[in-house]
Scaffold this active site. Sequence first.
Site, PDB file in Angstrom:
ATOM      1  N   HIS A  78      -0.928  14.519 -26.770  1.00 35.47           N
ATOM      2  CA  HIS A  78      -0.383  13.222 -26.270  1.00 35.47           C
ATOM      3  C   HIS A  78      -2.020  12.534 -26.927  1.00 35.47           C
ATOM      4  O   HIS A  78      -2.219  11.516 -26.155  1.00 35.47           O
ATOM      5  CB  HIS A  78      -0.655  13.319 -24.894  1.00 35.47           C
ATOM      6  CG  HIS A  78       0.793  13.433 -24.247  1.00 35.47           C
ATOM      7  ND1 HIS A  78       1.267  15.111 -24.594  1.00 35.47           N
ATOM      8  CD2 HIS A  78       1.783  12.890 -23.674  1.00 35.47           C
ATOM      9  CE1 HIS A  78       2.904  14.534 -23.613  1.00 35.47           C
ATOM     10  NE2 HIS A  78       2.504  13.472 -23.251  1.00 35.47           N
ATOM     11  N   ASN A  96      -0.584  17.426 -21.364  1.00 34.71           N
ATOM     12  CA  ASN A  96      -0.722  16.432 -22.170  1.00 34.71           C
ATOM     13  C   ASN A  96      -0.808  16.147 -23.956  1.00 34.71           C
ATOM     14  O   ASN A  96      -1.939  16.327 -25.116  1.00 34.71           O
ATOM     15  CB  ASN A  96      -2.473  15.547 -21.772  1.00 34.71           C
ATOM     16  CG  ASN A  96      -2.459  14.924 -20.699  1.00 34.71           C
ATOM     17  OD1 ASN A  96      -1.266  14.266 -20.312  1.00 34.71           O
ATOM     18  ND2 ASN A  96      -2.810  15.412 -19.258  1.00 34.71           N
ATOM     19  N   HIS A 121       7.710   7.724 -27.944  1.00 30.32           N
ATOM     20  CA  HIS A 121       6.312   8.245 -26.978  1.00 30.32           C
ATOM     21  C   HIS A 121       6.819   9.580 -27.482  1.00 30.32           C
ATOM     22  O   HIS A 121       5.828  10.066 -28.353  1.00 30.32           O
ATOM     23  CB  HIS A 121       6.798   8.244 -25.730  1.00 30.32           C
ATOM     24  CG  HIS A 121       5.887   9.247 -25.526  1.00 30.32           C
ATOM     25  ND1 HIS A 121       4.635   9.171 -25.396  1.00 30.32           N
ATOM     26  CD2 HIS A 121       6.065  10.260 -24.296  1.00 30.32           C
ATOM     27  CE1 HIS A 121       3.913  10.470 -23.736  1.00 30.32           C
ATOM     28  NE2 HIS A 121       5.072  11.013 -23.927  1.00 30.32           N
ATOM     29  N   LYS A 175       6.644  22.967 -15.417  1.00 28.42           N
ATOM     30  CA  LYS A 175       5.773  21.562 -14.380  1.00 28.42           C
ATOM     31  C   LYS A 175       5.597  20.787 -13.386  1.00 28.42           C
ATOM     32  O   LYS A 175       4.820  21.133 -12.722  1.00 28.42           O
ATOM     33  CB  LYS A 175       6.133  19.999 -15.417  1.00 28.42           C
ATOM     34  CG  LYS A 175       5.115  18.735 -14.901  1.00 28.42           C
ATOM     35  CD  LYS A 175       6.044  17.562 -15.667  1.00 28.42           C
ATOM     36  CE  LYS A 175       5.594  16.400 -15.676  1.00 28.42           C
ATOM     37  NZ  LYS A 175       5.165  15.321 -15.916  1.00 28.42           N
ATOM     38  N   GLU A 211       8.916  16.531 -25.605  1.00 29.67           N
ATOM     39  CA  GLU A 211       8.756  16.870 -24.338  1.00 29.67           C
ATOM     40  C   GLU A 211       9.187  18.325 -24.369  1.00 29.67           C
ATOM     41  O   GLU A 211       8.225  19.433 -23.746  1.00 29.67           O
ATOM     42  CB  GLU A 211       8.793  16.181 -23.136  1.00 29.67           C
ATOM     43  CG  GLU A 211       8.110  14.581 -23.343  1.00 29.67           C
ATOM     44  CD  GLU A 211       6.531  14.947 -23.498  1.00 29.67           C
ATOM     45  OE1 GLU A 211       6.000  15.552 -22.918  1.00 29.67           O
ATOM     46  OE2 GLU A 211       5.925  14.049 -22.892  1.00 29.67           O
ATOM     47  N   ARG A 221       0.556  -1.484   0.211  1.00 28.22           N
ATOM     48  CA  ARG A 221       0.027  -0.093  -0.459  1.00 28.22           C
ATOM     49  C   ARG A 221       0.631   1.604  -0.087  1.00 28.22           C
ATOM     50  O   ARG A 221       0.389   2.157   0.179  1.00 28.22           O
ATOM     51  CB  ARG A 221      -0.827  -0.068   1.398  1.00 28.22           C
ATOM     52  CG  ARG A 221      -2.147  -1.176   1.338  1.00 28.22           C
ATOM     53  CD  ARG A 221      -3.733  -0.915   2.344  1.00 28.22           C
ATOM     54  NE  ARG A 221      -3.898  -2.025   2.618  1.00 28.22           N
ATOM     55  CZ  ARG A 221      -4.074  -2.598   2.677  1.00 28.22           C
ATOM     56  NH1 ARG A 221      -3.379  -3.425   4.185  1.00 28.22           N
ATOM     57  NH2 ARG A 221      -4.836  -3.539   3.202  1.00 28.22           N
ATOM     58  N   LYS A 233       2.862  11.435 -12.059  1.00 25.65           N
ATOM     59  CA  LYS A 233       2.276   9.750 -12.877  1.00 25.65           C
ATOM     60  C   LYS A 233       3.242   8.792 -12.512  1.00 25.65           C
ATOM     61  O   LYS A 233       4.052   8.966 -13.778  1.00 25.65           O
ATOM     62  CB  LYS A 233       1.839  10.500 -14.231  1.00 25.65           C
ATOM     63  CG  LYS A 233       0.655  11.604 -13.933  1.00 25.65           C
ATOM     64  CD  LYS A 233       0.034  11.559 -15.308  1.00 25.65           C
ATOM     65  CE  LYS A 233      -0.725  12.814 -15.900  1.00 25.65           C
ATOM     66  NZ  LYS A 233      -1.047  13.413 -17.507  1.00 25.65           N
ATOM     67  N   ARG A 278      -3.730  21.280 -15.404  1.00 29.64           N
ATOM     68  CA  ARG A 278      -2.221  19.828 -15.150  1.00 29.64           C
ATOM     69  C   ARG A 278      -2.825  19.241 -16.655  1.00 29.64           C
ATOM     70  O   ARG A 278      -2.035  18.004 -17.566  1.00 29.64           O
ATOM     71  CB  ARG A 278      -2.198  19.114 -14.135  1.00 29.64           C
ATOM     72  CG  ARG A 278      -1.060  18.574 -14.728  1.00 29.64           C
ATOM     73  CD  ARG A 278      -0.755  17.788 -12.928  1.00 29.64           C
ATOM     74  NE  ARG A 278      -0.008  16.524 -14.063  1.00 29.64           N
ATOM     75  CZ  ARG A 278       0.808  15.779 -12.629  1.00 29.64           C
ATOM     76  NH1 ARG A 278       0.427  15.345 -11.686  1.00 29.64           N
ATOM     77  NH2 ARG A 278       1.900  14.908 -13.394  1.00 29.64           N
ATOM     78  N   HIS A 309      -1.301   9.155 -27.965  1.00 28.16           N
ATOM     79  CA  HIS A 309      -1.536   7.283 -27.383  1.00 28.16           C
ATOM     80  C   HIS A 309      -1.836   7.490 -28.100  1.00 28.16           C
ATOM     81  O   HIS A 309      -1.456   6.060 -28.299  1.00 28.16           O
ATOM     82  CB  HIS A 309      -2.108   8.362 -26.196  1.00 28.16           C
ATOM     83  CG  HIS A 309      -1.075   8.690 -24.951  1.00 28.16           C
ATOM     84  ND1 HIS A 309      -1.578   9.139 -23.636  1.00 28.16           N
ATOM     85  CD2 HIS A 309       0.703   9.015 -24.846  1.00 28.16           C
ATOM     86  CE1 HIS A 309      -1.115   9.269 -23.064  1.00 28.16           C
ATOM     87  NE2 HIS A 309       0.679   8.675 -23.717  1.00 28.16           N
ATOM     88  N   GLU A 339      -5.084  16.295 -11.911  1.00 25.27           N
ATOM     89  CA  GLU A 339      -5.047  17.158 -13.174  1.00 25.27           C
ATOM     90  C   GLU A 339      -6.827  17.349 -13.513  1.00 25.27           C
ATOM     91  O   GLU A 339      -7.048  16.526 -13.998  1.00 25.27           O
ATOM     92  CB  GLU A 339      -4.762  15.741 -13.896  1.00 25.27           C
ATOM     93  CG  GLU A 339      -4.966  16.548 -16.060  1.00 25.27           C
ATOM     94  CD  GLU A 339      -3.903  15.325 -16.421  1.00 25.27           C
ATOM     95  OE1 GLU A 339      -4.883  13.993 -17.122  1.00 25.27           O
ATOM     96  OE2 GLU A 339      -2.797  14.611 -16.094  1.00 25.27           O
TER      97      GLU A 339
END
Length: 354
Positions: A245, A242, A262, A224, A182, A118, A140, A238, A249, A234
């Site tokens: 993306h 993306n 990527h 960032k 990026e 956990r 993330k 935030r 993606h 997000e």
Amino acid sequence: MATLNLDLGTRSYPIYIDSGLLNNTDLLSSHIHAKRVCIVSNDIVAPLYLESLKAKLTNFAVDEVILPDGEAEKSLANFDVIMSHLLANEHGRDTTLIALGGGVIGDITGFAAACYQRGINFIQIPTTLLSQVDSSVGGKTAINHPLGKNMVGAFYQPKAVFIDLDSLSTLPVREFNAGMAEVIKYGILGDKDFFIWLEENITAIKAGDKTVLAKMIETCCQCKADIVANDEKEAGNRALLNLGHTFGHAIESEQGYGVWLHGEAVATGMVLAAKLAVAMNLLEVSDLRRMENLISAFDLPIDAPKNMGFAEFMPHMRRDKKNIAGKLRFIIPTAIGKSEIRDDVTPETLQQIL
């Protein structure tokens, strides 16, 4: 050494940027509040840096998990490899994980840290440009699913990020260029002056000028950190990070993880987002051309794969994490240095640009 701070109250942490950080044992050790350390790396990075790092962590019992390299390895199967290693070697909640590698290693190690018993501590040591300017900062963590990239994960912050500029000297040119996507993203989405600075420093960046690279990476990390500090999970702005993306993606998922890097997919995704903005009369064509020119300067693709059109993009984009109430949401650049979240993109406009 540049030291930034990501301000998240009791979960705040430093981001260190310098040459030789992998040799700064005292600084690294000061962020390990444990007797045991497990380093997670891959079969490309480990031969370069693992033994040297282990030799310096003399105050800790250290073991490692070495995964195969590549985006396709950010999988449930390799997540299980890490979990099984930790359990079989009786690691407890007082273990600290260290992610030594690029974005794949950082993401899967962070997710393992979030889940093991956990939640245990972890530290990011990103060794690729893309992970240094983006994925190592902000918490993330995720693994990929065959139906979608980063669809299984958690928001889980590291205890520190160590960005050693020297690790870029062993980075292949294609990987470095992918990281530049990026970098360019930050200029397009919210910092026109930085975009202009990138245009003016293309030659120095490609030559690996350490002073220029340090400034570039620090600028990205600060941008960032500021955004994440205000919107960790997000719920709002935030999502601007993306940019590119949603399309990117989709390309990665459709083509197969690792076929396009990527950053390469994000580069094309940003151009598609800019074309969408032009089609919606939100962006000047001259700004689109400047974006294309800067992206192309680092040998990054600006055209979607020839085997992908509207029909291939849509199933992936419908599963995008930014969507709300079934509505597609896109990050749209409205000028160099400005972007916004839009949910009013019509299928007809999408079809037109795809």
